[in-house]
Design a protein around this motif. Structure first.
Motif, PDB file in Angstrom:
ATOM      1  N   GLU A  19       0.972  -1.140   0.063  1.00 40.03           N
ATOM      2  CA  GLU A  19      -0.082   0.144  -0.101  1.00 40.03           C
ATOM      3  C   GLU A  19       0.882   1.229  -0.111  1.00 40.03           C
ATOM      4  N   VAL A  20       2.011   1.275   0.742  1.00 38.82           N
ATOM      5  CA  VAL A  20       2.961   2.659   0.668  1.00 38.82           C
ATOM      6  C   VAL A  20       3.542   2.461  -0.579  1.00 38.82           C
ATOM      7  N   TYR A  21       3.739   1.498  -1.354  1.00 39.11           N
ATOM      8  CA  TYR A  21       4.413   1.383  -2.722  1.00 39.11           C
ATOM      9  C   TYR A  21       3.415   2.179  -3.663  1.00 39.11           C
ATOM     10  N   LEU A  22       2.260   1.828  -3.322  1.00 42.68           N
ATOM     11  CA  LEU A  22       1.112   2.350  -4.349  1.00 42.68           C
ATOM     12  C   LEU A  22       0.912   3.964  -4.183  1.00 42.68           C
ATOM     13  N   ALA A  23       0.785   4.224  -2.886  1.00 45.94           N
ATOM     14  CA  ALA A  23       0.707   5.693  -2.343  1.00 45.94           C
ATOM     15  C   ALA A  23       2.001   6.600  -2.857  1.00 45.94           C
ATOM     16  N   VAL A  24       2.962   5.818  -2.771  1.00 44.48           N
ATOM     17  CA  VAL A  24       4.172   6.632  -3.465  1.00 44.48           C
ATOM     18  C   VAL A  24       3.952   7.141  -4.810  1.00 44.48           C
ATOM     19  N   LEU A  25       3.600   5.977  -5.526  1.00 48.40           N
ATOM     20  CA  LEU A  25       3.200   6.003  -6.965  1.00 48.40           C
ATOM     21  C   LEU A  25       2.063   7.074  -7.415  1.00 48.40           C
ATOM     22  N   ARG A  26       1.052   7.260  -6.544  1.00 56.67           N
ATOM     23  CA  ARG A  26      -0.233   8.132  -6.732  1.00 56.67           C
ATOM     24  C   ARG A  26       0.013   9.298  -6.420  1.00 56.67           C
ATOM     25  N   ALA A  27       1.442   9.581  -5.846  1.00 57.43           N
ATOM     26  CA  ALA A  27       1.695  11.170  -5.468  1.00 57.43           C
ATOM     27  C   ALA A  27       1.542  11.919  -6.659  1.00 57.43           C
ATOM     28  N   SER A  28       1.945  11.345  -7.768  1.00 52.03           N
ATOM     29  CA  SER A  28       2.192  12.163  -8.948  1.00 52.03           C
ATOM     30  C   SER A  28       0.733  12.756  -9.524  1.00 52.03           C
ATOM     31  N   GLU A  29      -0.473  11.981  -9.199  1.00 49.63           N
ATOM     32  CA  GLU A  29      -1.871  12.255  -9.523  1.00 49.63           C
ATOM     33  C   GLU A  29      -2.371  13.572  -8.661  1.00 49.63           C
ATOM     34  N   GLN A  30      -1.754  13.725  -7.677  1.00 52.27           N
ATOM     35  CA  GLN A  30      -2.181  14.944  -6.894  1.00 52.27           C
ATOM     36  C   GLN A  30      -1.638  16.218  -7.268  1.00 52.27           C
ATOM     37  N   GLU A  31      -2.628  17.441  -7.013  1.00 49.69           N
ATOM     38  CA  GLU A  31      -1.810  18.598  -7.394  1.00 49.69           C
ATOM     39  C   GLU A  31      -0.665  18.962  -6.241  1.00 49.69           C
ATOM     40  N   VAL A  32       0.130  19.721  -6.640  1.00 45.43           N
ATOM     41  CA  VAL A  32       1.349  20.118  -5.837  1.00 45.43           C
ATOM     42  C   VAL A  32       1.111  21.192  -4.904  1.00 45.43           C
ATOM     43  N   ALA A  33       0.403  22.192  -5.317  1.00 44.23           N
ATOM     44  CA  ALA A  33       0.377  23.552  -4.799  1.00 44.23           C
ATOM     45  C   ALA A  33      -0.341  23.448  -3.282  1.00 44.23           C
ATOM     46  N   PRO A  34      -1.588  22.730  -3.109  1.00 42.38           N
ATOM     47  CA  PRO A  34      -1.978  22.660  -1.776  1.00 42.38           C
ATOM     48  C   PRO A  34      -1.374  21.929  -0.891  1.00 42.38           C
ATOM     49  N   ARG A  35      -0.491  20.846  -1.498  1.00 43.91           N
ATOM     50  CA  ARG A  35       0.467  19.792  -0.746  1.00 43.91           C
ATOM     51  C   ARG A  35       1.475  20.508  -0.050  1.00 43.91           C
ATOM     52  N   VAL A  36       1.830  21.554  -0.693  1.00 43.58           N
ATOM     53  CA  VAL A  36       3.162  22.233  -0.082  1.00 43.58           C
ATOM     54  C   VAL A  36       2.773  23.928   0.746  1.00 43.58           C
ATOM     55  N   ALA A  37       1.542  23.972   0.598  1.00 43.49           N
ATOM     56  CA  ALA A  37       1.036  25.378   0.917  1.00 43.49           C
ATOM     57  C   ALA A  37       1.653  25.787   2.329  1.00 43.49           C
ATOM     58  N   ALA A  38       1.648  25.050   3.069  1.00 46.68           N
ATOM     59  CA  ALA A  38       2.166  25.258   4.523  1.00 46.68           C
ATOM     60  C   ALA A  38       3.565  25.549   4.572  1.00 46.68           C
ATOM     61  N   THR A  39       4.419  24.764   3.882  1.00 44.33           N
ATOM     62  CA  THR A  39       5.801  24.588   3.966  1.00 44.33           C
ATOM     63  C   THR A  39       6.183  26.235   3.234  1.00 44.33           C
ATOM     64  N   VAL A  40       5.357  26.453   2.116  1.00 46.47           N
ATOM     65  CA  VAL A  40       5.819  27.666   1.502  1.00 46.47           C
ATOM     66  C   VAL A  40       5.368  28.936   2.303  1.00 46.47           C
ATOM     67  N   LYS A  41       4.313  28.804   3.095  1.00 46.08           N
ATOM     68  CA  LYS A  41       3.836  30.182   3.955  1.00 46.08           C
ATOM     69  C   LYS A  41       4.927  29.985   4.967  1.00 46.08           C
ATOM     70  N   GLN A  42       5.406  29.048   5.499  1.00 45.63           N
ATOM     71  CA  GLN A  42       6.324  28.907   6.978  1.00 45.63           C
ATOM     72  C   GLN A  42       7.696  29.335   6.326  1.00 45.63           C
ATOM     73  N   HIS A  43       8.065  28.832   5.179  1.00 48.65           N
ATOM     74  CA  HIS A  43       9.677  28.886   4.715  1.00 48.65           C
ATOM     75  C   HIS A  43       9.925  29.831   3.710  1.00 48.65           C
ATOM     76  N   GLY A  44       8.907  30.225   2.808  1.00 51.13           N
ATOM     77  CA  GLY A  44       9.046  30.979   1.583  1.00 51.13           C
ATOM     78  C   GLY A  44       9.333  30.203   0.407  1.00 51.13           C
ATOM     79  N   GLY A  45       9.300  28.954   0.541  1.00 51.48           N
ATOM     80  CA  GLY A  45       9.537  28.068  -0.575  1.00 51.48           C
ATOM     81  C   GLY A  45       9.854  26.840  -0.414  1.00 51.48           C
ATOM     82  N   VAL A  46      10.044  25.811  -1.160  1.00 56.42           N
ATOM     83  CA  VAL A  46      10.373  24.531  -1.011  1.00 56.42           C
ATOM     84  C   VAL A  46      11.649  23.867  -1.647  1.00 56.42           C
TER      85      VAL A  46
END
Ligand SMILES: [Zn+2]
Length: 364
Positions: free
Chosen positions: A128-155
């Protein structure tokens, strides 16, 4: 996950960030705290791994000391919330989806061919971990890093390929290093620059500010990064560079280990013969102990870049050989019936027959 004490004493490995200085201001980084620490079972053995977090110490830094930098390499080898290394996940994914093995077959294969200890249930979890890693590409990037960008100014982006021992496909994973989030992944037959650029592009298209990229020094990665993120600092991972440099030595060392195992193939016959003795003499016990010691010795495993198991095995076998040689020079012990100095009253005076082997690795 097994409780840490269940593994016994483990080799410790501590990772620090690949960036030697702050990617935002160039100031020096200072140790802050461990970001995580846990025992991890890899295909090469279990290690206690600590990922050390560093902060920028410069008072004028735009990050204001908030950003905790961590090792991309430590992230690339682990799975969040799991005690298994990503290499184990990739091996299991390969056995399932390329070799079409059943869960039970995978469990047996991992148990028999690797030092990894896991239950059949864990095989399912890791698939299941393997499949979850592979599925990561299907999700939008911006919402997943929004908190990091807000806190650190970028990724900070890392890119890493992992190849199962069998098979040509490599699992390539793109991560956000500050948070450890997997942003994309793909199984690639060929890791050419255009293929890798395709993996990085969604981050660029999402308009996320990229503070830096961490990867190994492979040319295709350098080209892909320069293409997708021109002008962004690209830190080449020292560990990766060392690993690549050590690869030929590592291959030679593995060959040495295979050779050692081949030379010891006759052990089984010796062991069977001695076990059949009725009654067993003290000399037989010495032989059986030595067989056990030899077998344990060649079970050593190494790790890239510079942990050479073949050399360690050679040294250990040499030491064992010296010990046995000294025993034989003394003419055995009076307890070895049927041999040893005749003055002992029991021996025949014949050359001592028990523990007899060829000098291990005589061809070296
Ligand atoms: Zn700074």
């Amino acid at each position: 996950m097994k409780p840490p004490r269940a593994f016994g004493p483990l080799p410790h490995r501590r990772y620090r960030p690949e960036f030697p200085t702050c990617p935002q201001c160039g100031g020096s980084l200072a140790l802050s705290h461990p970001v995580w620490a846990k025992p991890i079972q890899y295909l090469t053995g279990t290690e206690h791994v600590t990922s050390l977090g560093f902060r920028c110490a410069a008072p004028a830094c735009p990050a204001g000391g908030r950003t905790v930098y961590r090792s991309a390499q430590a992230e690339a080898r682990q799975v969040k919330g799991s005690g298994y290394g990503l290499d184990v996940v990739v091996r299991i994914g390969h056995l399932r989806f390329t070799e079409h093995r059943t869960r039970e077959e995978i469990w047996r294969a991992v148990r028999d061919d690797t030092p990894v200890r896991l239950s059949e249930r864990h095989v399912q979890n890791l698939l299941e971990v393997y499949l979850a890693v592979l599925r990561a590409s299907e999700q939008e990037v911006a919402p997943r890093v929004a908190a990091t960008v807000k806190q650190h100014g970028g990724v900070i982006v890392s890119l890493d390929g992992l190849q199962p021992e069998q098979g040509n496909e490599q699992l390539w994973v793109v991560r956000e290093v500050l948070s450890g989030t997997v942003l994309g992944a793909a199984n690639l037959q060929q890791a050419t620059a255009p293929h890798l650029a395709r993996l990085l592009r969604p981050i660029q298209q999402a308009g996320v500010p990229v503070l830096g990229v961490v990867s190994d020094a492979q040319e295709s990665i350098r080209l892909a990064v320069a293409d997708v993120f021109p002008g962004v600092p690209h830190q080449l991972c020292q560990y990766h560079a060392l690993r690549e440099a050590a690869e030929p030595l590592w291959a030679a060392d593995r060959a040495l280990l295979v050779e050692a195992k081949k030379e010891l193939r006759g052990l089984r016959e010796v062991e069977e013969r001695v076990r059949a003795h009725e009654p067993r003499t003290p000399a037989d016990e010495v032989v059986l102990d030595t067989v056990l010691a030899l077998r344990q010795t060649v079970r050593e495993r190494g790790g890239l870049p510079f942990d050479f198991a073949g050399l360690r095995v050679q040294a250990a076998l040499g030491a064992l050989d010296d010990t046995l040689g000294r025993c034989l020079e003394k003419g055995g012990t009076p307890a070895w019936l049927g041999c040893g100095p005749s003055s002992s009253g029991r021996g025949s005076g014949a050359p001592c027959a028990p523990p007899r082997w060829r000098r291990p690795m005589s061809g070296w």
